[in-house]
Design an enzyme around this catalytic site. Structure first.
Site, PDB file in Angstrom:
ATOM      1  N   ASN A 178       0.917  -1.170   0.000  1.00 46.11           N
ATOM      2  CA  ASN A 178       0.000   0.000   0.000  1.00 46.11           C
ATOM      3  C   ASN A 178       0.941   1.202   0.000  1.00 46.11           C
ATOM      4  O   ASN A 178       1.651   1.440   0.979  1.00 46.11           O
ATOM      5  CB  ASN A 178      -0.848  -0.079   1.260  1.00 46.11           C
ATOM      6  CG  ASN A 178      -1.964   0.952   1.338  1.00 46.11           C
ATOM      7  OD1 ASN A 178      -2.383   1.240   2.453  1.00 46.11           O
ATOM      8  ND2 ASN A 178      -2.461   1.480   0.243  1.00 46.11           N
ATOM      9  N   ASN A 189      -6.278  10.587  -0.922  1.00 50.42           N
ATOM     10  CA  ASN A 189      -6.375   9.329  -1.668  1.00 50.42           C
ATOM     11  C   ASN A 189      -6.011   9.569  -3.130  1.00 50.42           C
ATOM     12  O   ASN A 189      -5.975  10.724  -3.592  1.00 50.42           O
ATOM     13  CB  ASN A 189      -7.823   8.808  -1.612  1.00 50.42           C
ATOM     14  CG  ASN A 189      -8.183   8.127  -0.313  1.00 50.42           C
ATOM     15  OD1 ASN A 189      -7.419   7.337   0.220  1.00 50.42           O
ATOM     16  ND2 ASN A 189      -9.363   8.445   0.207  1.00 50.42           N
ATOM     17  N   CYS A 226      -5.021   6.754   7.915  1.00 50.04           N
ATOM     18  CA  CYS A 226      -4.447   5.703   7.061  1.00 50.04           C
ATOM     19  C   CYS A 226      -3.441   4.917   7.896  1.00 50.04           C
ATOM     20  O   CYS A 226      -2.448   5.481   8.370  1.00 50.04           O
ATOM     21  CB  CYS A 226      -3.767   6.337   5.853  1.00 50.04           C
ATOM     22  SG  CYS A 226      -3.003   5.119   4.764  1.00 50.04           S
ATOM     23  N   GLY A 227      -3.720   3.639   8.091  1.00 52.07           N
ATOM     24  CA  GLY A 227      -2.889   2.829   8.992  1.00 52.07           C
ATOM     25  C   GLY A 227      -1.529   2.522   8.400  1.00 52.07           C
ATOM     26  O   GLY A 227      -0.488   2.734   9.044  1.00 52.07           O
ATOM     27  N   ASN A 228      -1.512   2.025   7.147  1.00 50.28           N
ATOM     28  CA  ASN A 228      -0.208   1.759   6.522  1.00 50.28           C
ATOM     29  C   ASN A 228       0.546   3.079   6.338  1.00 50.28           C
ATOM     30  O   ASN A 228       1.767   3.147   6.504  1.00 50.28           O
ATOM     31  CB  ASN A 228      -0.394   1.074   5.157  1.00 50.28           C
ATOM     32  CG  ASN A 228      -0.879  -0.347   5.305  1.00 50.28           C
ATOM     33  OD1 ASN A 228      -0.387  -1.093   6.142  1.00 50.28           O
ATOM     34  ND2 ASN A 228      -1.862  -0.731   4.513  1.00 50.28           N
ATOM     35  N   ASN A 264     -12.004   6.366   9.840  1.00 51.88           N
ATOM     36  CA  ASN A 264     -12.567   6.266   8.485  1.00 51.88           C
ATOM     37  C   ASN A 264     -13.525   5.074   8.456  1.00 51.88           C
ATOM     38  O   ASN A 264     -13.417   4.166   9.256  1.00 51.88           O
ATOM     39  CB  ASN A 264     -11.446   6.135   7.444  1.00 51.88           C
ATOM     40  CG  ASN A 264     -10.547   4.928   7.693  1.00 51.88           C
ATOM     41  OD1 ASN A 264     -10.592   4.285   8.741  1.00 51.88           O
ATOM     42  ND2 ASN A 264      -9.731   4.597   6.720  1.00 51.88           N
ATOM     43  N   HIS A 317     -15.593   1.640   7.637  1.00 51.05           N
ATOM     44  CA  HIS A 317     -15.299   0.292   7.134  1.00 51.05           C
ATOM     45  C   HIS A 317     -16.550  -0.582   7.208  1.00 51.05           C
ATOM     46  O   HIS A 317     -17.281  -0.536   8.196  1.00 51.05           O
ATOM     47  CB  HIS A 317     -14.175  -0.354   7.948  1.00 51.05           C
ATOM     48  CG  HIS A 317     -12.857   0.328   7.758  1.00 51.05           C
ATOM     49  ND1 HIS A 317     -11.983   0.008   6.742  1.00 51.05           N
ATOM     50  CD2 HIS A 317     -12.297   1.371   8.425  1.00 51.05           C
ATOM     51  CE1 HIS A 317     -10.918   0.807   6.820  1.00 51.05           C
ATOM     52  NE2 HIS A 317     -11.090   1.645   7.820  1.00 51.05           N
ATOM     53  N   GLU A 358     -10.785  -0.173  -1.272  1.00 50.93           N
ATOM     54  CA  GLU A 358     -10.682   1.052  -0.480  1.00 50.93           C
ATOM     55  C   GLU A 358     -11.487   2.204  -1.072  1.00 50.93           C
ATOM     56  O   GLU A 358     -11.515   2.400  -2.295  1.00 50.93           O
ATOM     57  CB  GLU A 358      -9.217   1.504  -0.368  1.00 50.93           C
ATOM     58  CG  GLU A 358      -8.409   0.714   0.620  1.00 50.93           C
ATOM     59  CD  GLU A 358      -7.133   1.430   1.008  1.00 50.93           C
ATOM     60  OE1 GLU A 358      -7.161   2.675   1.088  1.00 50.93           O
ATOM     61  OE2 GLU A 358      -6.132   0.750   1.227  1.00 50.93           O
ATOM     62  N   ARG A 359     -12.112   2.947  -0.185  1.00 45.27           N
ATOM     63  CA  ARG A 359     -12.735   4.225  -0.576  1.00 45.27           C
ATOM     64  C   ARG A 359     -11.661   5.110  -1.195  1.00 45.27           C
ATOM     65  O   ARG A 359     -10.604   5.291  -0.615  1.00 45.27           O
ATOM     66  CB  ARG A 359     -13.331   4.901   0.656  1.00 45.27           C
ATOM     67  CG  ARG A 359     -13.921   6.256   0.425  1.00 45.27           C
ATOM     68  CD  ARG A 359     -14.451   6.895   1.687  1.00 45.27           C
ATOM     69  NE  ARG A 359     -13.402   7.180   2.658  1.00 45.27           N
ATOM     70  CZ  ARG A 359     -13.621   7.922   3.768  1.00 45.27           C
ATOM     71  NH1 ARG A 359     -14.828   8.391   4.048  1.00 45.27           N
ATOM     72  NH2 ARG A 359     -12.628   8.144   4.605  1.00 45.27           N
ATOM     73  N   CYS A 400      -4.459  -2.671   3.789  1.00 41.92           N
ATOM     74  CA  CYS A 400      -5.194  -1.545   4.391  1.00 41.92           C
ATOM     75  C   CYS A 400      -5.071  -1.699   5.910  1.00 41.92           C
ATOM     76  O   CYS A 400      -5.634  -2.649   6.482  1.00 41.92           O
ATOM     77  CB  CYS A 400      -6.650  -1.576   3.951  1.00 41.92           C
ATOM     78  SG  CYS A 400      -7.647  -0.236   4.637  1.00 41.92           S
ATOM     79  N   THR A 436      -6.059   0.406   8.525  1.00 41.71           N
ATOM     80  CA  THR A 436      -7.293   0.654   9.273  1.00 41.71           C
ATOM     81  C   THR A 436      -8.294  -0.460   8.986  1.00 41.71           C
ATOM     82  O   THR A 436      -9.046  -0.871   9.886  1.00 41.71           O
ATOM     83  CB  THR A 436      -7.922   2.006   8.868  1.00 41.71           C
ATOM     84  OG1 THR A 436      -8.046   2.080   7.430  1.00 41.71           O
ATOM     85  CG2 THR A 436      -7.093   3.179   9.380  1.00 41.71           C
ATOM     86  N   GLY A 437      -8.235  -0.999   7.753  1.00 39.16           N
ATOM     87  CA  GLY A 437      -9.146  -2.096   7.394  1.00 39.16           C
ATOM     88  C   GLY A 437      -8.850  -3.347   8.187  1.00 39.16           C
ATOM     89  O   GLY A 437      -9.761  -4.028   8.677  1.00 39.16           O
TER      90      GLY A 437
HETATM   91  N1  LIG Z   1      -8.735   4.898   1.415  1.00 36.96           N
HETATM   92  C1  LIG Z   1      -8.936   5.068   2.857  1.00 36.96           C
HETATM   93  C2  LIG Z   1      -7.719   5.783   3.474  1.00 36.96           C
HETATM   94  C3  LIG Z   1      -6.479   4.918   3.449  1.00 36.96           C
HETATM   95  C4  LIG Z   1      -6.661   3.724   4.348  1.00 36.96           C
HETATM   96  C5  LIG Z   1      -5.686   2.584   4.139  1.00 36.96           C
HETATM   97  N2  LIG Z   1      -4.733   2.726   3.071  1.00 36.96           N
HETATM   98  C6  LIG Z   1      -4.992   2.227   5.434  1.00 36.96           C
HETATM   99  O1  LIG Z   1      -3.855   1.712   5.394  1.00 36.96           O
HETATM  100  O2  LIG Z   1      -5.632   2.393   6.504  1.00 36.96           O
HETATM  101  C7  LIG Z   1     -10.199   5.918   3.128  1.00 36.96           C
HETATM  102  O3  LIG Z   1     -10.585   6.698   2.238  1.00 36.96           O
HETATM  103  O4  LIG Z   1     -10.733   5.796   4.234  1.00 36.96           O
END
Ligand SMILES: N[C@H](CCC[C@H](N)C(=O)O)C(=O)O
Length: 304
Positions: free
Chosen positions: A30, A83, A92-94, A181, A183, A238-239, A247, A249-250
């Protein structure tokens, strides 16, 4: 590795020179363009410029652009992120693992080191470990439906756990969590609860989840397979970025959803296409801790 900009342009040059210098990092594939924005609270790159920079054919190529900015309310730094579609997520966690390694390089820190970072999801604390991985206190998960936000009908405790969501002619069971964010986590449909995630065509169904009317701020969507109560496998749409290799946070939302649905323990390994993350949802403080890598790829300058 020193961050040497092209001859005659200092790494901290300002936007007026028409160039922005960046360092490319990734967390389990990522990938992000990191910009040293410590000298101003105004991002050096606009959302439209970020879209161009993230383009994998006509630009640098990345899932997003991340800014290391001055701290607020006593935090060491602030993180903002655009994004690859130009939208600005809360967290964004990563990306925050990459930000921590970027800051350590800029400030010439070595060894174990933690930072306080202000984000759209509140205070987040990444700590660089001796082995170079980054352990992040991701704060507490948000379960209240209206705060995710989702319009799906909540339970009596206001959470949305194993609710029905119709997508693409199938009745999916979803659990909705915010990590700052939004999920939407699914382990399958009402017909089949053992997803084979590698068989899913995310390009078809991902956008239908992302733009579903039940998610007023859109949503990230995680598709999960359970190998054991401590070992999960996921793919993510991802959004604002589409399918990514990981991801952070995912992965945190996935462990919370798995615990709430009685499928997993509070400490799990989550396999993502780009590699594994260790996630722990602490009973002690209700915080989620994520541990994983963040690697530098290359240095560059881009005319705006
Ligand atoms: N696209 C995500 C943000 C990046 C999250 C993801 N790359 C992570 O590592 O948490 C959103 O719009 O909420």
């Amino acid at each position: 590795m020193k961050t040497e900009a092209p001859e005659g342009i200092s790494f901290l040059d300002r936007k007026e020179s028409g160039f922005v210098h960046f360092v490319k990092y990734h967390g389990l594939g990522n990938d992000f363009i990191l910009v040293d924005n410590r000298d101003t609270t105004e991002p050096k790159v606009t959302p439209d410029q970020a879209v161009k920079m993230c383009d994998r054919n006509f630009g640098i190529g990345a899932d997003g652009v991340i800014f290391a900015m001055p701290g607020v309310n006593g935090t060491d730094y602030t993180m903002r992120i655009f994004n690859s579609d130009g939208s600005e997520p809360e967290m964004c966690g990563n990306g925050i693992r990459c930000l921590a390694k970027f800051i350590a390089e800029l400030e010439n820190f070595h060894g174990k080191k933690s930072f306080t970072v202000h984000t759209g999801a509140g205070l987040i604390v990444p700590e660089i470990q001796e082995d170079g991985k980054v352990r992040v206190d991701m704060g507490e998960p948000i379960l209240k439906a209206s705060d995710v936000p989702t319009k799906l009908p909540p339970n009596r405790d206001q959470s949305v756990v194993k609710a029905r969501l119709d997508v693409d002619g199938r009745a999916w069971n979803v659990t909705c969590i915010s990590m700052g964010n939004p999920h939407c986590v699914t382990f399958g449909t009402e017909q089949s609860q053992d997803l084979q995630v590698d068989e899913l065509k995310l390009a078809d169904i991902g956008p239908k989840f992302e733009h579903h009317e039940m998610f007023p701020a859109r949503t990230n969507t995680e598709f999960v397979q359970v190998f054991s109560p401590t070992h999960l496998k996921m793919r993510v749409w991802e959004r604002g970025a589409g399918e990514t290799l990981a991801c952070g946070t995912g992965a945190c939302a996935v462990v919370v959803a798995a615990v709430l649905e009685g499928r997993a323990a509070r400490s799990c390994t989550v396999d993502l296409p780009g590699g594994p993350l260790n996630i722990e949802w602490s009973e002690k403080d209700n915080h989620i801790y994520m541990t994983g890598p963040a690697e530098v790829v290359f240095y560059g300058s881009v005319p705006l």
